[in-house]
Design a protein around this motif. Structure first.
Motif, PDB file in Angstrom:
ATOM      1  N   PHE A   1      -3.055 -11.851   8.218  1.00 19.38           N
ATOM      2  CA  PHE A   1      -3.785 -12.072   9.459  1.00 19.38           C
ATOM      3  C   PHE A   1      -4.581 -10.827   9.843  1.00 19.38           C
ATOM      4  N   GLN A   2      -3.973  -9.656   9.643  1.00 18.57           N
ATOM      5  CA  GLN A   2      -4.688  -8.415   9.934  1.00 18.57           C
ATOM      6  C   GLN A   2      -5.920  -8.307   9.060  1.00 18.57           C
ATOM      7  N   GLY A   3      -5.769  -8.727   7.804  1.00 16.48           N
ATOM      8  CA  GLY A   3      -6.922  -8.687   6.902  1.00 16.48           C
ATOM      9  C   GLY A   3      -8.021  -9.631   7.322  1.00 16.48           C
TER      10      GLY A   3
ATOM     11  N   THR B   1      -0.074   3.165   8.870  1.00 16.06           N
ATOM     12  CA  THR B   1      -1.458   2.876   9.260  1.00 16.06           C
ATOM     13  C   THR B   1      -1.621   1.492   9.882  1.00 16.06           C
ATOM     14  N   GLU B   2      -0.660   0.599   9.680  1.00 16.54           N
ATOM     15  CA  GLU B   2      -0.791  -0.776  10.160  1.00 16.54           C
ATOM     16  C   GLU B   2       0.340  -1.140  11.117  1.00 16.54           C
ATOM     17  N   PHE B   3       0.028  -2.037  12.035  1.00 14.60           N
ATOM     18  CA  PHE B   3       1.037  -2.583  12.933  1.00 14.60           C
ATOM     19  C   PHE B   3       2.038  -3.426  12.150  1.00 14.60           C
TER      20      PHE B   3
ATOM     21  N   VAL C   1      -1.239   5.300  18.067  1.00 12.93           N
ATOM     22  CA  VAL C   1      -0.893   6.723  17.967  1.00 12.93           C
ATOM     23  C   VAL C   1       0.529   6.881  17.433  1.00 12.93           C
ATOM     24  N   ALA C   2       1.445   6.068  17.947  1.00 11.93           N
ATOM     25  CA  ALA C   2       2.837   6.145  17.498  1.00 11.93           C
ATOM     26  C   ALA C   2       2.962   5.729  16.030  1.00 11.93           C
TER      27      ALA C   2
END
Length: 505
Positions: A68-70, A317-319, A309-310
């Motif tokens: 989905f991020q992609g 690098t990804e959620f 940031v966290a």
């Protein structure tokens, strides 16, 4: 809308009404065609749901997040008619990059975009990859046959019924099914032709995907997409040498539980339509609310960026799904969107036996009699209003008709909860019970991924036309513009690049 539907066009509504009366819902992709899981009842429904379940569990849905991020960022390779196997290298073009290009090439450094038009193609690509391991390339190709077939389809056929169409819908109960089926198969009415064309295109695509996927699975190249888990659970495929379709799920599935070929194609058509239409419209309504409430938009964007940031601080690098779920305000906002803007606003049920409905609150009749339960005769048609439940003041407070994400943070929503009904936060949006939306986890994660991507990068503001946005009940609740309903789904917003630093939250 009505000029498109002449007297013959009433037949579309006639047929749909008959389906409503006999079953529990509709799937436009199946007009005409075999009955899909959305029609099924009893043992057939249980069998099909059992086959579907492995593809929509919690672990499987969470595994789709990178996909989905992609699709929110990089939405696939432009191919004709489609590209199978998500191991292929992605095209560098990105949805956000496309928006960025449009914005940067504008003198105002912003652009007015019809949000649903973009999101419909992006979510169609997402369902293609997640469900079938296929690249449709719809976002890159505005002339995609599949995207064009589904564009405005629900509005064109089911939107804005006139008094005459409503009348014929009621008269339909007296017309024999065979006559209705004949009419829908032979009519030259534009609406019915549109339905036939979509069904034909989707079925042709389904057949091709089945053949190609079976070959890939035999070569050990399949993925954890839904199709790999259920797409070949058919008895004929197991014995077919032409399709070479002895595949993973089929090997472990009892013969009596397998899908027939026609059931599989109907299932695929349903997933294609329902899997992208509902999500794209939900995200569109979400962005409208953010444009209406700049303070909510700023707060949501600040939380997204704080989480980023966290994530970077821990070396990622990804959620992750955990990151998305831990964003308190984002979660509250999404729940409120699902409550306030249920895309499936009502569902239909038909009692298959005499029953009694207990009432949560007694009803006093005109004669003064107090009723605590309601007898329901076999064959009774019931319309369940999802929208009404989601606006019930007894559940959500006196401000139930106000869009207010805070209710999910300050405990107001939880305090009002009496009996847990829905599968997600006591909402009816994904229905409840044995016929609850099997893909609700899938949908929530997809909404989280898309909103995180676009809200983190862009700012959405209202324009003059935004004040004319109206709801169009056309099977799903779509946004249209007052006075321009004939132009189909529209929700124009001004989109600009969000400032890198925002204060106040």
């Amino acid at each position: 809308m009505d000029p498109v539907f002449s007297a013959v066009g009433f037949l579309v509504l006639v047929i749909v009404y008959r389906v409503y009366r006999r079953y529990t819902g509709i799937s436009l992709a199946d007009v005409p065609g075999p009955e899909s899981p959305s029609f099924m009842m009893g043992e057939d429904h249980k069998r099909q749901r059992k086959v579907l379940s492995p593809g929509f569990g919690a672990p499987e849905s969470k595994a789709f997040l990178p996909l989905f991020q992609g699709c929110a960022e990089s939405v696939g390779t432009e191919v004709t008619p489609y590209s199978l196997n998500s191991h292929q290298q992605r095209d560098p073009s990105q949805l956000s990059n496309k928006w960025m290009d449009v914005i940067m090439n504008s003198k105002e450094q912003s652009a007015v975009l019809n949000i649903p038009a973009w999101l419909s193609r992006a979510t169609l690509d997402a369902i293609g990859e997640a469900a079938f391991d296929v690249r449709f390339g719809s976002i890159d190709n505005e002339e995609s046959a599949l995207a064009r077939a589904y564009s405005n389809m629900m509005n064109d056929i089911f939107g804005s019924p006139s008094n005459e169409r409503i009348f014929f819908r009621e008269v339909s109960k007296y017309i024999p099914d065979r006559i209705l089926q004949y009419l829908v198969e032979t009519s030259n009415n534009p609406g019915i032709q549109r339905a036939r064309e979509v069904a034909s295109l989707a079925t042709s695509l389904a057949r091709q995907m089945v053949t190609d996927k079976a070959e890939m699975l035999l070569q050990g190249k399949g993925n954890r997409d839904v199709f790999s888990l259920l797409g070949v659970c058919t008895p004929s495929f197991r014995s077919s040498t032409s399709n070479r379709s002895t595949v993973k799920a089929n090997m472990d599935t009892d013969a009596k539980e397998k899908l027939t070929e026609e059931e599989l194609y109907a299932l695929m058509r349903t997933i294609l339509l329902a899997g992208h239409e509902t999500t794209s419209n939900t995200i569109s309504w979400a962005l409208l609310e953010l444009a209406r409430h700049p303070e909510m938009q700023s707060r949501l964007r600040a939380e997204i960026r704080e989480t980023e940031v966290a994530i970077h601080a821990r070396g990622d690098t990804e959620f992750t799904v955990t990151d998305l779920d831990d964003m308190t305000y984002a979660t509250a906002f999404i729940k409120e969107v699902l409550r306030f803007h249920p895309v499936v606003y009502q569902v239909y049920r038909c009692a298959n036996q005499d029953d009694v409905l207990p009432l949560s609150q007694p009803i006093t009749t005109r004669l003064g009699k107090v009723i605590h339960e309601l007898p329901v005769q076999k064959g009774t048609r019931i319309v369940v209003s999802v929208a009404a439940y989601n606006r019930n003041k007894d559940l959500w407070g006196d401000d139930a008709h106000v869009f207010n994400p805070e209710r999910w943070i300050n405990g107001a929503a939880k305090e009002k909860k009496a009996t847990s009904i829905g599968v997600y936060s006591n909402l009816m949006t994904f229905l409840s019970g044995a016929r609850a939306c099997i893909g609700w986890r899938f949908a929530v994660i997809e909404i989280q991924a898309f909103l995180t991507e676009v809200v983190g990068k862009f700012e959405f503001t209202l324009i003059d036309q935004s004040g004319r946005v109206r709801r169009e009940a056309s099977g799903v609740m779509t946004p249209t513009l007052e006075g321009e309903v004939e132009k189909g789904v529209q929700l124009p917003l001004r989109v600009s690049v969000a400032l890198q630093a925002e204060s106040g939250y």
